[in-house]
Design an enzyme around this catalytic site. Sequence first.
Site, PDB file in Angstrom:
ATOM      1  N   THR A 170       0.845  -1.199   0.000  1.00  9.92           N
ATOM      2  CA  THR A 170       0.000   0.000   0.000  1.00  9.92           C
ATOM      3  C   THR A 170       0.875   1.242   0.000  1.00  9.92           C
ATOM      4  OG1 THR A 170      -0.047   0.041   2.378  1.00  9.92           O
ATOM      5  CG2 THR A 170      -1.831  -1.135   1.304  1.00  9.92           C
ATOM      6  N   GLU A 183      -5.944  -3.596  -0.113  1.00  9.12           N
ATOM      7  CA  GLU A 183      -6.237  -4.681   0.830  1.00  9.12           C
ATOM      8  C   GLU A 183      -7.524  -5.419   0.490  1.00  9.12           C
ATOM      9  OE1 GLU A 183      -5.421  -1.595   1.451  1.00  9.12           O
ATOM     10  OE2 GLU A 183      -4.249  -1.359   3.290  1.00  9.12           O
ATOM     11  N   LYS A 212     -10.247  18.408  12.512  1.00  8.47           N
ATOM     12  CA  LYS A 212     -10.970  18.403  13.781  1.00  8.47           C
ATOM     13  C   LYS A 212     -11.075  19.826  14.285  1.00  8.47           C
ATOM     14  CE  LYS A 212      -9.292  13.944  13.849  1.00  8.47           C
ATOM     15  NZ  LYS A 212      -8.122  13.544  13.104  1.00  8.47           N
ATOM     16  N   TRP A 255     -15.969  17.260  13.249  1.00  8.48           N
ATOM     17  CA  TRP A 255     -15.155  16.898  12.090  1.00  8.48           C
ATOM     18  C   TRP A 255     -15.603  17.660  10.845  1.00  8.48           C
ATOM     19  CZ3 TRP A 255     -14.597  10.811  12.131  1.00  8.48           C
ATOM     20  CH2 TRP A 255     -13.791  10.445  13.220  1.00  8.48           C
TER      21      TRP A 255
END
Length: 541
Positions: A185, A330, A439, A444
């Site tokens: 990755t 993945e 944040k 958020w």
Amino acid sequence: MRGLMQDWPLLVHKIIDHAALYHGDREVVTRSIEGPIVRTTYRQIAARARRLAGALDARGFALGDRIATLAWNSWRHLECWYGIAGIGAIYHTLNPRLHPEQIAWIAGHAQDRALFFDISFTSLVEKIAPSLPHVELFVALTDRAHLPAANIPNLVAYEDLLAEGDGTFAWKQFDENTACGLCYTSGTTGNPKGGLDTHRSNMLRAMMIAQVDAMNISCRDSILAVVPMFHANSWALGFAAPMIGAKLVMPGAKLDGASICELIESEKTTISAGVPTVWFGMLQHLVESGKQVRHMKRIVIGGAAAPRSMIQKIETELGIEVAHSWGMTEMSPVGTIGTLTAKLTELPYPEQLDYKAKQGRALFGVEMKVTDDQNRELPRDGITFGRLKVRGPAIASSYFRDEGLASFDDDGWFDTGDVATLDAEGYMSIVDRSKDVIKSGGEWISSVQIENLAVGHPSVAEAAVIGIAHPKWNERPLLVVALKPGHDCCAEDMLGFLSGKIAKWWMPDAVAFVDEIPHTATGKIQKTELRARFADFRLPN
Ligand code: AMP
């Protein structure tokens, strides 16, 4: 009581054998590294993959060995996948866009025993070869006439290696859970981690993506495989296309708008898949050249968020259906595709677009849920967002050599690192990467949603949003913008464009203009680099 059905291991070489038998004349067309367009067929690819398997077997390569490839999409690269996997060895795709040191690190971590490379990467291989003592054989993916004069030990031309093998070599037999492909990755945090597919997972994923409501692949289609084989398994197209018998068009190293459009026209391609950057290039080329693409039916966009404005443009101006897709290395790698359900096709187009801009619905074989930090499942209301977790038969259960164990829980769920919502219709929407979400005052802010809106501005080529430290709110958003060539725009204009489209407290505190937005080797916005560049940036009071 056990059922009375045959045990037929799902091994990927059965795909290429099937293609050779039932779609033997179907073409695989490549814009080769040497230059010319090369035409071959599934029948030839199957025979040459067997030759390669035989040659590797004779040279002592065997079950479980890692054999690296450093190559663009081509017929030879496809032969490598099947030839390597056909002896139970593992093809390990290296991403040539990474820094040479990182490539060497990854090859070392994998302990690759051989490396197959495109001749355009000769100097790169020359540079890293001394740090790869475990690589016993270097293979240049070319014939003897084009073999570069290079300071690389144990170097052979691919065509010479094939000549050592036998086209009737019998594939090795082993369990379907045997490792098949290895891909690391991007490693935006920490070292890269290896996703290790099995024969079974590749076969299942190929069956999943070919379905009508997924990529909708038929043997009458011509597929332009823009998404690289070195990144996330070419979204399983290298398995799905021969499984179904679709023509496969490999663009080699040329992924610019003009080269892509040329192949779409000359090879009458009907389906393609790739990251948004490629489709930006295609759209720009079509505007500048005044040309058209006439055969394309469907484009699958994923790897990074496809902006609503891009989906709308491709659908309404080019008449090509867009399916937004999400996945990960993945997950080998496709997890969702945004085909509309019957109910949603009855909505007016702007409302359909709201759904198309989301990342789509889970394929069968992908369980999804969003949870809070205490692993409590959150409602599927399209509003509440949390950590996106996935489970299924073609999803990693661990990383190679047990790295990153914290991403996997005891119930078999993999934490994707993405923050998302799920809605009542089953559509998932990516809010952010968990490490990129801003944040602000305990709440958020989604950088992705602001970026998607900003690129809808007619002067904006690309946009990125990062959090800047703030004494009161902890973090506040900074919008970083790259303008289209010849365009002009100021911060007030940009903020005015966003005004009313997002909550007031989501409005960026400042706008910075840059020449170019940096990208990672897999085409994603490189936020780490932007954060470093703007580390000393001071927000206005
Ligand atoms: P990779 O393994 O390099 O393909 O990266 C996977 C990651 O890319 C995901 O975890 C997401 O963060 C991101 N990604 C992939 N597809 C999309 C998409 N359609 N929209 C937003 N992010 C995406």
